[in-house]
Every structure is written in structure tokens, then in C-alpha cells.
Write an enzyme that holds these catalytic residues in place. Structure first.
Site, PDB file in Angstrom:
ATOM      1  N   ASN A 119      36.424  39.716  35.465  1.00 43.63           N
ATOM      2  CA  ASN A 119      36.426  40.963  36.239  1.00 43.63           C
ATOM      3  C   ASN A 119      36.436  42.224  35.385  1.00 43.63           C
ATOM      4  O   ASN A 119      36.736  43.310  35.867  1.00 43.63           O
ATOM      5  CB  ASN A 119      37.623  40.971  37.188  1.00 43.63           C
ATOM      6  CG  ASN A 119      37.491  39.921  38.265  1.00 43.63           C
ATOM      7  OD1 ASN A 119      36.386  39.488  38.584  1.00 43.63           O
ATOM      8  ND2 ASN A 119      38.610  39.498  38.821  1.00 43.63           N
ATOM      9  N   GLY A 170      44.833  44.029  40.296  1.00 44.53           N
ATOM     10  CA  GLY A 170      45.189  43.060  41.315  1.00 44.53           C
ATOM     11  C   GLY A 170      44.639  41.666  41.065  1.00 44.53           C
ATOM     12  O   GLY A 170      45.135  40.688  41.624  1.00 44.53           O
ATOM     13  N   ASP A 171      43.615  41.560  40.220  1.00 39.39           N
ATOM     14  CA  ASP A 171      43.044  40.264  39.831  1.00 39.39           C
ATOM     15  C   ASP A 171      42.504  40.421  38.420  1.00 39.39           C
ATOM     16  O   ASP A 171      41.319  40.237  38.156  1.00 39.39           O
ATOM     17  CB  ASP A 171      41.943  39.852  40.805  1.00 39.39           C
ATOM     18  CG  ASP A 171      41.455  38.426  40.576  1.00 39.39           C
ATOM     19  OD1 ASP A 171      42.139  37.669  39.862  1.00 39.39           O
ATOM     20  OD2 ASP A 171      40.381  38.078  41.113  1.00 39.39           O
ATOM     21  N   TYR A 172      43.426  40.756  37.499  1.00 43.83           N
ATOM     22  CA  TYR A 172      43.010  41.129  36.151  1.00 43.83           C
ATOM     23  C   TYR A 172      42.696  39.882  35.334  1.00 43.83           C
ATOM     24  O   TYR A 172      43.517  39.386  34.565  1.00 43.83           O
ATOM     25  CB  TYR A 172      44.079  41.973  35.469  1.00 43.83           C
ATOM     26  CG  TYR A 172      43.556  42.631  34.201  1.00 43.83           C
ATOM     27  CD1 TYR A 172      42.561  43.599  34.276  1.00 43.83           C
ATOM     28  CD2 TYR A 172      44.031  42.276  32.944  1.00 43.83           C
ATOM     29  CE1 TYR A 172      42.055  44.199  33.135  1.00 43.83           C
ATOM     30  CE2 TYR A 172      43.539  42.872  31.791  1.00 43.83           C
ATOM     31  CZ  TYR A 172      42.547  43.832  31.894  1.00 43.83           C
ATOM     32  OH  TYR A 172      42.038  44.425  30.756  1.00 43.83           O
ATOM     33  N   CYS A 173      41.485  39.375  35.530  1.00 41.06           N
ATOM     34  CA  CYS A 173      41.024  38.183  34.821  1.00 41.06           C
ATOM     35  C   CYS A 173      39.744  38.511  34.058  1.00 41.06           C
ATOM     36  O   CYS A 173      39.033  39.468  34.379  1.00 41.06           O
ATOM     37  CB  CYS A 173      40.787  37.044  35.809  1.00 41.06           C
ATOM     38  SG  CYS A 173      42.309  36.483  36.628  1.00 41.06           S
TER      39      CYS A 173
END
Length: 243
Positions: free
Chosen positions: A172, A166-169
Site C-alpha cells: 500500500n 489504517g492498513d500500513y502494509c
């Protein structure tokens, strides 16, 4: 990242978490205005995240779910008071994807970043506490008055069929010299469409490495046979509309 030492009045923290904090030293590890994150160094090393009430429940449940698959740290405690949520989690060994040791070999970073996303997307969806992440995104967009008909041009039907971060940065994902130790900051995760994560993976590589030359390495490592360009464009447009 640099973590300045800070003070904390542990009496302001829910009683179930206080025993873990006694005698500990605290460092500011916050990376957003929405949540305060403290690196806790005591008998063990952990993180305490504090955010507005109702905002950390999803992260807690997704962290528990992925910890069960050995892909996230252990969520030691989750509590709420009338104002805030408190999530206390173990600190896994390693550094996030933006650490110098990883940036020194950007090609390998892009490759493992794609490989580990594939690992996440290959998990069984059974037992995931949130099963319709894409549908949620579209509902959120509609609630903001966004004209979702603009997505029709891509001839793509978004689906909820893989576990997504959902926030694959890069910040993370925690690795120890490129070896995966766990995913963190899972408050946007659930069962969703793989292209949402792939879009953000490409975005963060461009943003953090200041170039697109590692795009193909990432996509090849993930597996191009499962990448639909219309799907990428669909979510790129959705993110643009919601920005």
C-alpha cells in the site's frame, strides 16, 4: 504484480466515469475478494476500483485528503449505483513496496518504510474527514462481542492524535526506487493511534520478508522515542481479538 488483460463492458459503469474508459485496455489488478480493481491504460493510466455500495466512500475521502498533502494519487471520480461504489483514481509512477527492485535491498526498504510512516504521522490532522479511528475500532470490536477488558493488561490509553493509514502494509505504498510517490488503499485511514500503523508496519515486514531482522531498522527510522511497547502490544492484542 502480474496483471492479466480482461474485458469490461463500460456501459455497466456510471456515465461520469465512462468517458475515461473509452478506447482503454483493462488489466486485472485485484488483490482482495472485497473489491475488483482494474488497471486502466488509455490516454492516461488509472485504476478503477469496484466494490459493494457504501464501501469505498472512506477511501475516496481519505485519498482526496492525502492528495491535498501530495501523499496520495488524485481521486478523479467517485460514484455509486444501487449495488456498487466506483472509485477512479490516477496511477502514480513507481511500484509498490513488494516490488523486486525494493526487495533487493531489504534494509533500505525497512528504513524508508519507517521514515515514510513518520511523514504520514507528522501531518496536521485539521481537515481529516475521519477523526476517531481508534474509537471506531473499539466500537467495532465491542459490536463483535469481543471482551475489550483483555486490553487493560497493557496499561495503555489509546488515542486519536495522528493521521494513520489504517492498513500500513508494503503493497500500500508506491515508490520509485525508494522515493515515495504516494499511499494507496486508504479505506481504513483517519485520525487514530500511531501504534496501530506501527504494528502493521512490523507485521508486513515480517510477513513479506520472512524475518524479523529488519524490525529495529524500521523502528529506528520511525523514531523510537515515540514508540511505546505497551502501545504495540495493545494493538497486537486488539488485532488478535478481532481476527
Amino acid at each position: 504484480m502480474k496483471r492479466p488483460k480482461v474485458s469490461l463492458d463500460i456501459e455497466t459503469i456510471p456515465p461520469t466515469i465512462r468517458p475515461y474508459l473509452k478506447g482503454a485496455t483493462f488489466y486485472n489488478s485485484s488483490c482482495s475478494e472485497q473489491a475488483k480493481t482494474l488497471y486502466v491504460v488509455g490516454a492516461d493510466r488509472a485504476f478503477l476500483k469496484i466494490s459493494k455500495r457504501g464501501t469505498l466512500e472512506r477511501e475516496y475521502k481519505m485519498t482526496e485528503f492525502l492528495h491535498g498533502h501530495h501523499l496520495a494519487p488524485k481521486a478523479i471520480a467517485y460514484e455509486s449505483d444501487p449495488e456498487n461504489d466506483y472509485l477512479f483514481s490516477e496511477a502514480v509512477s513507481g511500484e509498490d513496496g513488494t516490488a523486486d527492485q525494493h526487495f533487493e535491498n531489504p534494509g533500505k526498504l525497512a528504513a524508508v518504510f519507517g521514515e515514510y510512516l513518520r511523514v504520514l504521522h507528522s501531518l496536521p490532522t485539521a481537515g481529516c474527514p475521519y477523526t476517531n479511528r481508534t474509537a471506531e475500532l473499539l466500537v467495532d470490536g465491542a459490536g463483535k462481542g469481543i471482551d475489550l477488558s483483555q486490553l487493560d493488561e497493557f496499561m495503555y490509553s489509546a488515542s486519536d492524535n495522528v493521521i494513520i493509514h489504517g492498513d500500513y502494509c508494503l503493497p500500500n505504498i508506491i515508490m520509485d526506487h525508494f522515493s515515495l510517490k504516494g499511499f494507496i488503499d486508504l479505506g481504513y485511514g483517519g485520525v487514530g493511534d500511531r501504534h496501530f500503523d506501527i504494528y502493521w508496519g512490523l507485521w508486513t515486514l515480517h510477513y513479506n520478508l520472512k524475518t524479523d531482522i529488519y524490525r529495529d531498522i524500521f523502528l529506528d527510522a520511525y523514531g523510537r522515542s515515540d514508540v511505546d511497547l505497551d502501545g504495540l502490544n495493545y494493538f497486537a492484542k486488539l488485532v488478535e481479538l478481532m481476527d
